[in-house]
Design a protein around this motif. Structure first.
Motif, PDB file in Angstrom:
ATOM      1  N   PRO A 229       1.472   2.090  -6.666  1.00  0.00           N
ATOM      2  CA  PRO A 229       0.618   2.714  -7.274  1.00  0.00           C
ATOM      3  C   PRO A 229      -0.787   1.946  -7.613  1.00  0.00           C
ATOM      4  O   PRO A 229      -1.987   2.359  -7.292  1.00  0.00           O
ATOM      5  CB  PRO A 229       1.277   3.593  -8.318  1.00  0.00           C
ATOM      6  CG  PRO A 229       2.984   3.758  -7.801  1.00  0.00           C
ATOM      7  CD  PRO A 229       2.887   2.638  -7.680  1.00  0.00           C
ATOM      8  N   PRO A 230      -0.336   1.019  -7.760  1.00  0.00           N
ATOM      9  CA  PRO A 230      -2.027   0.144  -7.904  1.00  0.00           C
ATOM     10  C   PRO A 230      -2.549  -0.394  -7.547  1.00  0.00           C
ATOM     11  O   PRO A 230      -3.782   0.005  -7.321  1.00  0.00           O
ATOM     12  CB  PRO A 230      -1.252  -1.374  -9.016  1.00  0.00           C
ATOM     13  CG  PRO A 230       0.064  -0.683  -9.801  1.00  0.00           C
ATOM     14  CD  PRO A 230       0.843  -0.232  -8.229  1.00  0.00           C
TER      15      PRO A 230
ATOM     16  N   GLN B 162      -2.500   1.090  -4.778  1.00  0.00           N
ATOM     17  CA  GLN B 162      -3.252   2.927  -4.273  1.00  0.00           C
ATOM     18  C   GLN B 162      -3.884   3.159  -4.728  1.00  0.00           C
ATOM     19  O   GLN B 162      -5.518   3.677  -4.026  1.00  0.00           O
ATOM     20  CB  GLN B 162      -1.857   4.028  -4.415  1.00  0.00           C
ATOM     21  CG  GLN B 162      -1.000   3.788  -3.679  1.00  0.00           C
ATOM     22  CD  GLN B 162       0.279   4.418  -3.409  1.00  0.00           C
ATOM     23  OE1 GLN B 162      -0.048   4.764  -4.909  1.00  0.00           O
ATOM     24  NE2 GLN B 162       1.512   4.343  -2.197  1.00  0.00           N
ATOM     25  N   GLU B 163      -3.941   2.896  -6.249  1.00  0.00           N
ATOM     26  CA  GLU B 163      -5.793   2.947  -6.962  1.00  0.00           C
ATOM     27  C   GLU B 163      -6.382   2.263  -6.725  1.00  0.00           C
ATOM     28  O   GLU B 163      -7.604   3.015  -6.495  1.00  0.00           O
ATOM     29  CB  GLU B 163      -5.246   2.800  -7.635  1.00  0.00           C
ATOM     30  CG  GLU B 163      -5.473   3.229  -9.399  1.00  0.00           C
ATOM     31  CD  GLU B 163      -5.327   3.143 -10.726  1.00  0.00           C
ATOM     32  OE1 GLU B 163      -5.941   2.138 -11.429  1.00  0.00           O
ATOM     33  OE2 GLU B 163      -3.940   4.022 -11.221  1.00  0.00           O
TER      34      GLU B 163
ATOM     35  N   SER C 144      -7.907   3.712  -3.505  1.00  0.00           N
ATOM     36  CA  SER C 144      -8.960   4.802  -3.559  1.00  0.00           C
ATOM     37  C   SER C 144      -9.321   5.534  -1.670  1.00  0.00           C
ATOM     38  O   SER C 144     -10.640   5.429  -2.563  1.00  0.00           O
ATOM     39  CB  SER C 144      -9.658   4.691  -4.581  1.00  0.00           C
ATOM     40  OG  SER C 144      -9.772   4.015  -5.626  1.00  0.00           O
TER      41      SER C 144
ATOM     42  N   THR D 298       1.532  -1.054   0.140  1.00  0.00           N
ATOM     43  CA  THR D 298      -0.037  -0.419   0.118  1.00  0.00           C
ATOM     44  C   THR D 298       0.813   1.087  -0.399  1.00  0.00           C
ATOM     45  O   THR D 298       0.755   2.689  -0.693  1.00  0.00           O
ATOM     46  CB  THR D 298      -0.736   0.506   0.733  1.00  0.00           C
ATOM     47  OG1 THR D 298      -1.770  -1.395   1.124  1.00  0.00           O
ATOM     48  CG2 THR D 298      -2.044   0.563   1.466  1.00  0.00           C
TER      49      THR D 298
END
Ligand code: FMN
Ligand code: SF4
Ligand code: SF4
Length: 276
Positions: A230-231, A233-234, A237, A226
């Motif tokens: 980035p993926p 974190q996406e 959301s 986390t």
């Protein structure tokens, strides 16, 4: 209405409320009644200690209604031995039954966890719960992507990522151990003490889970993913300005432990004894 009112008919003038106020906001003189000092309105951080410690419910705090402060029931108190065994027998559960945790049970655990201490009584811990199995599998898949990415990029981590990656390719269960629920604690990024508060709240959640017959395990790999990938974190959301500070997997344990495993002898530095 002033922030503090005293029922002079029942107040025994014991001064406990003044003694327990963490910021010394309550003025009390021998044979007098407690009074709120001038700075009370702005400095009181609503910890509720004054209400909770008064033996006769004589202190009325405008923002802490007594009906929201239930009495501590003596018959529910646990013995020292019960408390010790309960704490020592908590284990990180990594084999879960194929059984969903009902949302009202998760809600109950979070409700208990909000009584964890928080810096300055900030109570800023917020929660994100994943209990959709497809999304959890998606997190496991992202976990493999993250492990490959970490190995390729030669990023340094506390984990042996090459071995982790192999294990994940084999089982797709390295991150979540097949747990049916993942709970993440998050808070506003600008609150400096938030990470400690979230960790303590999750620890409360783990202990609450055990008390309700559930098992849990800290999800350190999810935390690492986390914070860096980035993926993921996406996928999370999080609301704007929020940061995740810890995650715990949750479910019904498949096995029950019969012994308490050995732990290291604590290393303690003592700096002198108590002198009066
Ligand atoms: C990270 C952290 C730091 C804290 N620091 C202090 C402190 O320096 N002094 C203090 O009196 N209380 C401190 N506390 C206690 C909080 O003020 C307390 O948890 C909060 O007021 C809620 O009260 P409760 O713990 O009795 O529920 C701290 C708590 C946490 C979690
Ligand atoms: S709520 Fe806490 S800080 Fe406020 S007056 Fe009571 S004890 Fe003091
Ligand atoms: S703790 Fe209660 S009884 Fe004691 S002085 Fe304060 S208000 Fe009065």
């Amino acid at each position: 209405m002033s922030i503090l009112q005293i029922n002079a008919g029942t107040c025994s003038q014991c001064g406990i409320c003044a003694a327990v106020c963490p910021i010394g906001l309550i003025e009390f003189r021998e044979k007098g009644y407690p009074e709120g000092g001038a700075s009370m309105e702005s400095r009181c951080f609503r910890c509720g200690h004054c209400v909770a410690a008064c033996p006769s419910a004589s202190l009325i705090h405008r923002d802490i209604p007594a009906e929201q402060c239930p009495p501590i029931e003596k018959e529910l108190q646990i013995t020292a031995a019960q408390g010790e065994q309960f704490l020592k027998s908590r284990r990180s559960i990594r084999v879960y039954r194929d059984k969903a945790v009902p949302r009202d049970v998760i809600n109950h655990l979070i409700e208990i966890a909000r009584y964890a201490p928080t810096g300055g009584n900030g109570q800023e811990v917020e929660w994100m719960v994943f209990d959709n199995q497809e999304t959890l599998r998606q997190i496991e898949k992202l976990g493999l992507d993250w492990m490959r990415w970490t190995v390729e990029q030669r990023r340094s981590t506390v984990f042996n990522m090459a071995e982790m990656k192999k294990a994940q390719e084999k089982s797709m269960k390295e991150l979540l151990r097949g747990a049916p629920t993942l709970v993440i604690a998050h808070a506003a990024r600008n609150i400096r003490i938030a990470s400690v508060d979230c960790v303590i709240a999750l620890t409360y959640l783990e202990l609450a889970a055990k008390s309700q017959g559930l098992g849990s395990c800290w999800a350190g790999l999810v935390d690492a993913m986390t914070s860096s990938f980035p993926p993921m974190q996406e996928l999370l959301s999080l609301p704007p300005g929020q940061k995740a500070h810890g995650s715990v997997m949750l479910g019904y344990p498949n096995y029950h432990y019969t012994r308490i495993p050995q732990r290291n002898t604590p290393r303690i530095i003592w700096h002198g004894g108590f002198r009066k």
